[in-house]
Design a protein around this motif. Sequence first.
Motif, PDB file in Angstrom:
ATOM      1  N   VAL A 126       0.818  -1.222   0.000  1.00 18.72           N
ATOM      2  CA  VAL A 126       0.000   0.000   0.000  1.00 18.72           C
ATOM      3  C   VAL A 126       0.848   1.267   0.000  1.00 18.72           C
ATOM      4  O   VAL A 126       0.625   2.186  -0.784  1.00 18.72           O
ATOM      5  CB  VAL A 126      -0.978  -0.004   1.213  1.00 18.72           C
ATOM      6  N   SER A 127       1.825   1.328   0.874  1.00 18.43           N
ATOM      7  CA  SER A 127       2.657   2.522   1.003  1.00 18.43           C
ATOM      8  C   SER A 127       3.519   2.714  -0.245  1.00 18.43           C
ATOM      9  O   SER A 127       4.234   1.799  -0.674  1.00 18.43           O
ATOM     10  CB  SER A 127       3.556   2.387   2.239  1.00 18.43           C
ATOM     11  N   ASP A 128       3.456   3.910  -0.836  1.00 24.40           N
ATOM     12  CA  ASP A 128       4.243   4.206  -2.037  1.00 24.40           C
ATOM     13  C   ASP A 128       5.736   4.001  -1.802  1.00 24.40           C
ATOM     14  O   ASP A 128       6.427   3.404  -2.630  1.00 24.40           O
ATOM     15  CB  ASP A 128       3.995   5.641  -2.509  1.00 24.40           C
ATOM     16  N   ALA A 129       6.242   4.488  -0.694  1.00 24.60           N
ATOM     17  CA  ALA A 129       7.674   4.390  -0.398  1.00 24.60           C
ATOM     18  C   ALA A 129       8.095   2.934  -0.223  1.00 24.60           C
ATOM     19  O   ALA A 129       9.131   2.502  -0.760  1.00 24.60           O
ATOM     20  CB  ALA A 129       8.020   5.199   0.852  1.00 24.60           C
ATOM     21  N   ASP A 130       7.288   2.170   0.525  1.00 23.75           N
ATOM     22  CA  ASP A 130       7.618   0.757   0.737  1.00 23.75           C
ATOM     23  C   ASP A 130       7.527  -0.035  -0.565  1.00 23.75           C
ATOM     24  O   ASP A 130       8.338  -0.924  -0.829  1.00 23.75           O
ATOM     25  CB  ASP A 130       6.685   0.136   1.785  1.00 23.75           C
TER      26      ASP A 130
END
Length: 172
Positions: free
Chosen positions: A36-40
């Motif tokens: 979900v997280s863009d960075a991850d």
Amino acid sequence: MKRQIALIAAAISLAAMPALAEDVSTSDVYACKDIVSDADRLTCYDAAVGRLKAAEEAGEVKTFTRKEVEEVKRDSFGFSIPSLPKLAFGSKDESGKSKSDELKEVTFPIQSIGGRRGALVITLENGQVWEQTDDKGVNPRGQKEARIYQAALGSYKMKLDGGLAFRAKRVK
């Protein structure tokens, strides 16, 4: 002391490289899409693509196009190569079962025909060599094309320019 630790760490990382390369696959890249997280997700993609590229550069991973796989299947037609189906692309029918991409027949230009009636040796332009295995009296008279297809019990039949079918086996 620091130098020894650095050398040990480098040796361990080099020893671990082949193991990483063997376990890398495109599924590692695909798994990142659900984060979900863009960075991850970006971190996951960068790591997975980095492992895949390192494995490719090390010669541990090779990608093939459908066309390349089909060329190998055509070139190996008539030989038993049990591992070849592993290269097939996974297509499935409506029920979810794998469809067979098995090649059942090929047609190639003829380079030369040798031997005598009932014991022909046919050399194709792609380098394949086939021998007649039955005693049918096929008359070789300037035929240009050989059609080879699977017959019963793993055998093969050949027709020269659409003529009489006879049993044949690949020898080269």
